[in-house]
Design a protein around this motif. Sequence first.
Motif, PDB file in Angstrom:
ATOM      1  N   LEU A   1     -10.383 -21.124  -7.174  1.00 39.76           N
ATOM      2  CA  LEU A   1     -10.181 -19.747  -7.625  1.00 39.76           C
ATOM      3  C   LEU A   1      -8.709 -19.502  -7.882  1.00 39.76           C
ATOM      4  O   LEU A   1      -7.846 -19.985  -7.134  1.00 39.76           O
ATOM      5  CB  LEU A   1     -10.676 -18.738  -6.591  1.00 39.76           C
ATOM      6  N   PHE A   2      -8.428 -18.739  -8.927  1.00 42.05           N
ATOM      7  CA  PHE A   2      -7.062 -18.301  -9.199  1.00 42.05           C
ATOM      8  C   PHE A   2      -7.038 -16.786  -9.094  1.00 42.05           C
ATOM      9  O   PHE A   2      -7.595 -16.084  -9.932  1.00 42.05           O
ATOM     10  CB  PHE A   2      -6.618 -18.751 -10.592  1.00 42.05           C
ATOM     11  N   ASP A   3      -6.425 -16.305  -8.029  1.00 40.82           N
ATOM     12  CA  ASP A   3      -6.286 -14.892  -7.695  1.00 40.82           C
ATOM     13  C   ASP A   3      -7.589 -14.278  -7.168  1.00 40.82           C
ATOM     14  O   ASP A   3      -8.694 -14.773  -7.431  1.00 40.82           O
ATOM     15  CB  ASP A   3      -5.745 -14.070  -8.864  1.00 40.82           C
ATOM     16  N   LEU A   4      -7.405 -13.179  -6.421  1.00 37.32           N
ATOM     17  CA  LEU A   4      -8.530 -12.499  -5.771  1.00 37.32           C
ATOM     18  C   LEU A   4      -8.564 -11.002  -6.064  1.00 37.32           C
ATOM     19  O   LEU A   4      -9.379 -10.286  -5.482  1.00 37.32           O
ATOM     20  CB  LEU A   4      -8.468 -12.731  -4.261  1.00 37.32           C
ATOM     21  N   GLY A   5      -7.701 -10.524  -6.936  1.00 36.15           N
ATOM     22  CA  GLY A   5      -7.767  -9.137  -7.370  1.00 36.15           C
ATOM     23  C   GLY A   5      -7.457  -8.139  -6.269  1.00 36.15           C
ATOM     24  O   GLY A   5      -6.732  -8.418  -5.314  1.00 36.15           O
ATOM     25  N   ILE A   6      -8.016  -6.941  -6.412  1.00 37.13           N
ATOM     26  CA  ILE A   6      -7.797  -5.837  -5.470  1.00 37.13           C
ATOM     27  C   ILE A   6      -8.948  -5.807  -4.478  1.00 37.13           C
ATOM     28  O   ILE A   6     -10.113  -5.770  -4.870  1.00 37.13           O
ATOM     29  CB  ILE A   6      -7.702  -4.494  -6.213  1.00 37.13           C
ATOM     30  N   ARG A   7      -8.628  -5.812  -3.208  1.00 37.26           N
ATOM     31  CA  ARG A   7      -9.678  -5.813  -2.191  1.00 37.26           C
ATOM     32  C   ARG A   7     -10.510  -4.533  -2.289  1.00 37.26           C
ATOM     33  O   ARG A   7     -10.006  -3.468  -2.664  1.00 37.26           O
ATOM     34  CB  ARG A   7      -9.074  -5.979  -0.797  1.00 37.26           C
ATOM     35  N   PRO A   8     -11.807  -4.598  -1.976  1.00 38.21           N
ATOM     36  CA  PRO A   8     -12.668  -3.424  -2.129  1.00 38.21           C
ATOM     37  C   PRO A   8     -12.397  -2.339  -1.096  1.00 38.21           C
ATOM     38  O   PRO A   8     -12.624  -1.156  -1.374  1.00 38.21           O
ATOM     39  CB  PRO A   8     -14.080  -3.994  -1.982  1.00 38.21           C
ATOM     40  N   ASP A   9     -11.909  -2.712   0.087  1.00 37.01           N
ATOM     41  CA  ASP A   9     -11.624  -1.729   1.142  1.00 37.01           C
ATOM     42  C   ASP A   9     -10.167  -1.283   1.021  1.00 37.01           C
ATOM     43  O   ASP A   9      -9.283  -1.759   1.730  1.00 37.01           O
ATOM     44  CB  ASP A   9     -11.919  -2.331   2.519  1.00 37.01           C
ATOM     45  N   LEU A  10      -9.928  -0.349   0.110  1.00 39.71           N
ATOM     46  CA  LEU A  10      -8.566   0.044  -0.232  1.00 39.71           C
ATOM     47  C   LEU A  10      -7.793   0.599   0.956  1.00 39.71           C
ATOM     48  O   LEU A  10      -6.557   0.539   0.976  1.00 39.71           O
ATOM     49  CB  LEU A  10      -8.598   1.080  -1.359  1.00 39.71           C
ATOM     50  N   GLU A  11      -8.494   1.123   1.956  1.00 39.71           N
ATOM     51  CA  GLU A  11      -7.812   1.669   3.128  1.00 39.71           C
ATOM     52  C   GLU A  11      -7.029   0.599   3.886  1.00 39.71           C
ATOM     53  O   GLU A  11      -6.113   0.921   4.660  1.00 39.71           O
ATOM     54  CB  GLU A  11      -8.814   2.347   4.069  1.00 39.71           C
ATOM     55  N   ASN A  12      -7.339  -0.666   3.644  1.00 40.13           N
ATOM     56  CA  ASN A  12      -6.649  -1.751   4.342  1.00 40.13           C
ATOM     57  C   ASN A  12      -5.461  -2.311   3.573  1.00 40.13           C
ATOM     58  O   ASN A  12      -4.898  -3.336   3.972  1.00 40.13           O
ATOM     59  CB  ASN A  12      -7.639  -2.870   4.665  1.00 40.13           C
ATOM     60  N   LEU A  13      -5.039  -1.623   2.507  1.00 44.02           N
ATOM     61  CA  LEU A  13      -3.842  -2.052   1.783  1.00 44.02           C
ATOM     62  C   LEU A  13      -2.564  -1.724   2.547  1.00 44.02           C
ATOM     63  O   LEU A  13      -1.488  -2.218   2.204  1.00 44.02           O
ATOM     64  CB  LEU A  13      -3.793  -1.416   0.391  1.00 44.02           C
ATOM     65  N   THR A  14      -2.635  -0.877   3.551  1.00 48.95           N
ATOM     66  CA  THR A  14      -1.504  -0.481   4.415  1.00 48.95           C
ATOM     67  C   THR A  14      -0.277  -0.116   3.574  1.00 48.95           C
ATOM     68  O   THR A  14      -0.309   0.847   2.828  1.00 48.95           O
ATOM     69  CB  THR A  14      -1.184  -1.588   5.457  1.00 48.95           C
ATOM     70  N   GLY A  15       0.811  -0.902   3.679  1.00 48.38           N
ATOM     71  CA  GLY A  15       2.059  -0.532   3.009  1.00 48.38           C
ATOM     72  C   GLY A  15       1.923  -0.367   1.517  1.00 48.38           C
ATOM     73  O   GLY A  15       2.410   0.604   0.935  1.00 48.38           O
ATOM     74  N   ALA A  16       1.259  -1.312   0.866  1.00 47.92           N
ATOM     75  CA  ALA A  16       1.079  -1.227  -0.582  1.00 47.92           C
ATOM     76  C   ALA A  16       0.265   0.001  -0.971  1.00 47.92           C
ATOM     77  O   ALA A  16       0.501   0.611  -2.016  1.00 47.92           O
ATOM     78  CB  ALA A  16       0.412  -2.497  -1.110  1.00 47.92           C
ATOM     79  N   GLY A  17      -0.698   0.379  -0.131  1.00 46.30           N
ATOM     80  CA  GLY A  17      -1.489   1.574  -0.421  1.00 46.30           C
ATOM     81  C   GLY A  17      -0.624   2.817  -0.458  1.00 46.30           C
ATOM     82  O   GLY A  17      -0.816   3.701  -1.303  1.00 46.30           O
ATOM     83  N   THR A  18       0.351   2.901   0.434  1.00 49.32           N
ATOM     84  CA  THR A  18       1.261   4.053   0.453  1.00 49.32           C
ATOM     85  C   THR A  18       2.149   4.075  -0.774  1.00 49.32           C
ATOM     86  O   THR A  18       2.327   5.117  -1.413  1.00 49.32           O
ATOM     87  CB  THR A  18       2.132   4.009   1.731  1.00 49.32           C
ATOM     88  N   VAL A  19       2.723   2.935  -1.129  1.00 47.86           N
ATOM     89  CA  VAL A  19       3.641   2.873  -2.263  1.00 47.86           C
ATOM     90  C   VAL A  19       2.920   3.147  -3.578  1.00 47.86           C
ATOM     91  O   VAL A  19       3.430   3.872  -4.445  1.00 47.86           O
ATOM     92  CB  VAL A  19       4.351   1.505  -2.302  1.00 47.86           C
TER      93      VAL A  19
END
Length: 293
Positions: A59-77
């Motif tokens: 596999l090349f890349d995994l995209g955006i995880r479905p549970d967006l609440e777990n993006l932590t820092g990136a979710g805030t930015v």
Amino acid sequence: MSLPPAAADQAYCEVSAVDSGRIHMLLGQLVDTATVDEMTHLPCLAFIIRHSRTRETFLFDLGIRPDLENLTGAGTVTAQMGMKLEGRDIPAALEKGGLSRTEVKHVAISHIHFDHTGAPRAFPNATFLLGAGGKPIIETKGPEFKGTLYAIDVPLERTTFVDPSTTEWAPIGPFPRALDFYGDGSLYIVDAPGHVPGHMNLLVRTSVDGAWVFLAGDSAHDWRLLTGEAGIGHHSQWGCIHEDPLQAQENIERIKALGGYPRVRILLAHDKPFVNANAAEGRGYWPDKIASL
């Protein structure tokens, strides 16, 4: 320099796209032709690569995880930047097409931005490949990566950090550093500096007689950067999406040169033209295959 010629009984790979999410974001971070507050819908693509002989799955890349609440820092930015995100369950998409997550042998992550790293722990038997430039970022800023667009949670005991400064890496086509991953000329990991440290692309042989696909990751987020219709963007508030725009432009020039080689298809991680032409019919999307040129 030309691309490597086919050997006798040449191995190659089959390549399929996977819908791996969407981003609604400011276009001015990507191209210099955008108006001040112009937004764009950016599709995200991952790719399934299967070796012609061994049938190993890469596999090349995994995209955006479905549970967006777990993006932590990136979710805030991303929220501060006004981005709106849609994640995807990549293992479910694979299994819908008949491929178990347990069959995935290798996962190469082009770089550690949130829209490429997905949910690695969903692949219990995979070895993960990351560019060595990402390792110090993971060690110093992880696991929450506060104030950044980084987000990654790989099992480090199953992760290899590939280093393009080592002797195994050699020039290929217009690129100064590439690794023949299988050792048979079927798949090359290409050093792609400029976007973020450790950014990698893939050059994949897709036939026995000289066809290729180049998976460009985030070397360019918009095809206009490759056609010359736009330059790299620098948004007045959020700056440039590339950490080293000069190196990024040098890499774009190499990809432009590659585009002049015969039978080479170039695909971006956020390839709007490919998605617009193929997604509705599922052409080239797993379990279908991207047609070889």
